[in-house]
Write a protein that holds these residues in place. Structure first.
Motif, PDB file in Angstrom:
ATOM      1  N   GLU A   2       0.843  -1.169   0.000  1.00 47.20           N
ATOM      2  CA  GLU A   2       0.000   0.000   0.000  1.00 47.20           C
ATOM      3  C   GLU A   2       0.887   1.231   0.000  1.00 47.20           C
ATOM      4  O   GLU A   2       1.981   1.211   0.551  1.00 47.20           O
ATOM      5  CB  GLU A   2      -0.777  -0.075   1.309  1.00 47.20           C
ATOM      6  CG  GLU A   2      -1.811   0.960   1.458  1.00 47.20           C
ATOM      7  CD  GLU A   2      -2.642   0.594   2.670  1.00 47.20           C
ATOM      8  OE1 GLU A   2      -2.278   1.047   3.754  1.00 47.20           O
ATOM      9  OE2 GLU A   2      -3.613  -0.140   2.527  1.00 47.20           O
ATOM     10  N   ASP A 195      -2.849  -4.754  -3.066  1.00 51.24           N
ATOM     11  CA  ASP A 195      -3.320  -3.434  -3.507  1.00 51.24           C
ATOM     12  C   ASP A 195      -2.788  -3.078  -4.889  1.00 51.24           C
ATOM     13  O   ASP A 195      -3.340  -2.210  -5.553  1.00 51.24           O
ATOM     14  CB  ASP A 195      -2.876  -2.362  -2.502  1.00 51.24           C
ATOM     15  CG  ASP A 195      -3.711  -2.412  -1.241  1.00 51.24           C
ATOM     16  OD1 ASP A 195      -4.909  -2.713  -1.351  1.00 51.24           O
ATOM     17  OD2 ASP A 195      -3.166  -2.176  -0.155  1.00 51.24           O
ATOM     18  N   PHE A 196      -1.683  -3.720  -5.279  1.00 52.61           N
ATOM     19  CA  PHE A 196      -1.066  -3.406  -6.580  1.00 52.61           C
ATOM     20  C   PHE A 196      -0.851  -4.694  -7.374  1.00 52.61           C
ATOM     21  O   PHE A 196      -0.621  -5.754  -6.787  1.00 52.61           O
ATOM     22  CB  PHE A 196       0.293  -2.717  -6.366  1.00 52.61           C
ATOM     23  CG  PHE A 196       0.163  -1.431  -5.608  1.00 52.61           C
ATOM     24  CD1 PHE A 196      -0.311  -0.282  -6.220  1.00 52.61           C
ATOM     25  CD2 PHE A 196       0.493  -1.372  -4.266  1.00 52.61           C
ATOM     26  CE1 PHE A 196      -0.457   0.902  -5.527  1.00 52.61           C
ATOM     27  CE2 PHE A 196       0.357  -0.191  -3.550  1.00 52.61           C
ATOM     28  CZ  PHE A 196      -0.119   0.947  -4.188  1.00 52.61           C
ATOM     29  N   TYR A 197      -0.932  -4.563  -8.682  1.00 52.03           N
ATOM     30  CA  TYR A 197      -0.716  -5.754  -9.515  1.00 52.03           C
ATOM     31  C   TYR A 197      -0.158  -5.348 -10.871  1.00 52.03           C
ATOM     32  O   TYR A 197      -0.163  -4.157 -11.242  1.00 52.03           O
ATOM     33  CB  TYR A 197      -2.023  -6.532  -9.677  1.00 52.03           C
ATOM     34  CG  TYR A 197      -2.991  -5.939 -10.687  1.00 52.03           C
ATOM     35  CD1 TYR A 197      -3.561  -4.678 -10.502  1.00 52.03           C
ATOM     36  CD2 TYR A 197      -3.334  -6.641 -11.844  1.00 52.03           C
ATOM     37  CE1 TYR A 197      -4.453  -4.149 -11.429  1.00 52.03           C
ATOM     38  CE2 TYR A 197      -4.233  -6.109 -12.773  1.00 52.03           C
ATOM     39  CZ  TYR A 197      -4.784  -4.863 -12.553  1.00 52.03           C
ATOM     40  OH  TYR A 197      -5.643  -4.331 -13.459  1.00 52.03           O
ATOM     41  N   LEU A 219       3.624  -1.309 -11.267  1.00 56.00           N
ATOM     42  CA  LEU A 219       2.449  -1.986 -10.729  1.00 56.00           C
ATOM     43  C   LEU A 219       1.315  -0.961 -10.652  1.00 56.00           C
ATOM     44  O   LEU A 219       1.557   0.183 -10.274  1.00 56.00           O
ATOM     45  CB  LEU A 219       2.733  -2.538  -9.334  1.00 56.00           C
ATOM     46  CG  LEU A 219       3.401  -3.915  -9.282  1.00 56.00           C
ATOM     47  CD1 LEU A 219       4.864  -3.842  -9.683  1.00 56.00           C
ATOM     48  CD2 LEU A 219       3.282  -4.515  -7.898  1.00 56.00           C
ATOM     49  N   VAL A 220       0.117  -1.365 -11.015  1.00 57.57           N
ATOM     50  CA  VAL A 220      -0.999  -0.426 -10.944  1.00 57.57           C
ATOM     51  C   VAL A 220      -1.933  -0.834  -9.806  1.00 57.57           C
ATOM     52  O   VAL A 220      -1.847  -1.958  -9.295  1.00 57.57           O
ATOM     53  CB  VAL A 220      -1.773  -0.331 -12.288  1.00 57.57           C
ATOM     54  CG1 VAL A 220      -0.855   0.066 -13.424  1.00 57.57           C
ATOM     55  CG2 VAL A 220      -2.475  -1.639 -12.607  1.00 57.57           C
ATOM     56  N   GLN A 221      -2.815   0.078  -9.430  1.00 58.57           N
ATOM     57  CA  GLN A 221      -3.701  -0.214  -8.299  1.00 58.57           C
ATOM     58  C   GLN A 221      -4.778  -1.227  -8.663  1.00 58.57           C
ATOM     59  O   GLN A 221      -5.385  -1.127  -9.741  1.00 58.57           O
ATOM     60  CB  GLN A 221      -4.388   1.056  -7.849  1.00 58.57           C
ATOM     61  CG  GLN A 221      -3.607   1.780  -6.775  1.00 58.57           C
ATOM     62  CD  GLN A 221      -4.487   2.756  -6.046  1.00 58.57           C
ATOM     63  OE1 GLN A 221      -4.942   3.722  -6.650  1.00 58.57           O
ATOM     64  NE2 GLN A 221      -4.718   2.507  -4.790  1.00 58.57           N
TER      65      GLN A 221
END
Ligand code: PAZ
Length: 321
Positions: A2, A195-197, A219-221
């Motif tokens: 996060e 939270d990110f992938y 990585l995006v949210q």
């Protein structure tokens, strides 16, 4: 998992973000079978004159694959202890439980067994029979009989996931299968969700090569699915989300913001180091501190927590009818 200032946690998620997450995810293997099993489970527990309440318990952490043919992934600490112990108490309270768990994490009725139960708890006797070895006889017997009883009488349905893609697709599918239950449905979302992938289409296909130099990856949210869960998938269900922090200063503030922003019925706030001792249940009516009974050996915090939840769920069902 996060942003350090915690602010991004509450950014808006649009319907487009959600649609594009699902559209771009690799298709869930066995989706039709999972849907069929869940619908049958819901049906079976709704048929009688006294239909059961049904709870979805999510448990363990999601992984974030870094390659499509995945060799490496980002993971988190969650052991699934909270989810599996809570599932046991919900079963004892008469609920039917859909247990959506991370493959390889704790299972209901097995949390007090050692890491390698097959080798550590069993022995081969002179007559080539397999028996439990001391001091595990009672624990093994209870684990086997409670677990078999719950699955064979149709009150426990276990569904595994590993990645963030699998988890969210399962959540959507199960929530839609439970939508007919109205206020009889309970969502207990204890899983630690990334939270990110890395979006599937921008992910490397093959193993990332170290010879290419330092790894630079964006990585995006992950879209905030609690919003759609409450608004579209389960508007009448009793919804409980969890908030974990390591910084006590921001824990309660963030839990309350989640309660309001996602319109949850409860947010269970916990700190990493004390999560097995104490949780704070944040509700619209105020905060309740729930602690394990330290005077009792082996007592866990989930026992009074589930007691409180069952009570509040009953009150919500009564006021809905
Ligand atoms: O799985 P576990 O027993 O090791 O830990 C439970 C927990 C801390 C993951 C759970 O109580 C929780 O807070 N889940 C949500 C975490 C979060 O995404 O903030």
């Amino acid at each position: 998992m996060e942003a350090s200032n915690g602010l991004r946690d509450f950014e808006e998620t649009s319907n487009d973000d959600i649609k594009s997450f699902f559209d771009s995810s690799p298709p869930l293997k066995n989706a039709a079978e999972i849907k069929r099993k869940t619908e049958e489970f819901v049906q079976m527990n709704s048929d009688s004159e006294h239909p059961r309440r049904i709870v979805l318990v999510t448990s363990g952490g999601t992984t974030v694959p870094l390659e499509q043919r995945c060799v490496r992934y980002i993971d988190n600490f969650s052991s699934g202890h909270r989810g599996s112990t809570s599932a046991e108490y919900f079963l004892k309270a008469g609920y039917a439980v859909v247990f959506l768990y991370r493959e390889g994490t704790y299972q209901p009725f097995c949390t007090s067994l050692p890491n390698n139960p097959l080798l550590e708890c069993l022995q081969v006797t002179d007559k080539s029979n397999i028996t439990a070895r001391p001091p595990y006889e009672k624990t093994v017997k209870e684990a086997i009989s409670n677990s078999h009883a719950a699955t064979s009488c149709g009150t426990l349905l276990k569904l595994p996931f590993t990645t963030i893609f699998e988890y969210l697709q399962n959540l959507q599918l199960i929530a839609s299968s439970m939508s007919s239950l109205g206020s009889r449905a309970l969502f207990y979302l204890a899983a630690a969700v990334s939270d990110f992938y890395v979006p599937w289409e921008s992910m490397a296909v093959h193993k990332i090569q170290s010879s290419s130099g330092p790894l630079d990856m964006r990585l995006v949210q992950v879209p905030k699915m609690l919003l759609v869960l409450r608004r579209d998938w389960a508007p009448k269900a009793f919804c409980i989300s969890f908030k974990l922090e390591t910084d006590k200063e921001i824990l309660l503030k963030k839990a309350r913001t989640a309660l309001e922003k996602y319109n949850m019925d409860m947010v269970v706030a916990n700190e990493l180091l004390t999560r097995k001792e104490e949780v704070i249940v944040v509700t619209k009516g105020g905060n309740v501190v729930v602690q394990r009974d330290r005077t009792r050996v082996g007592a866990d915090v989930e026992e009074p927590l589930i007691e409180l939840i069952v009570e509040q769920h009953s009150a919500a069902i009564s006021s809905a009818s």
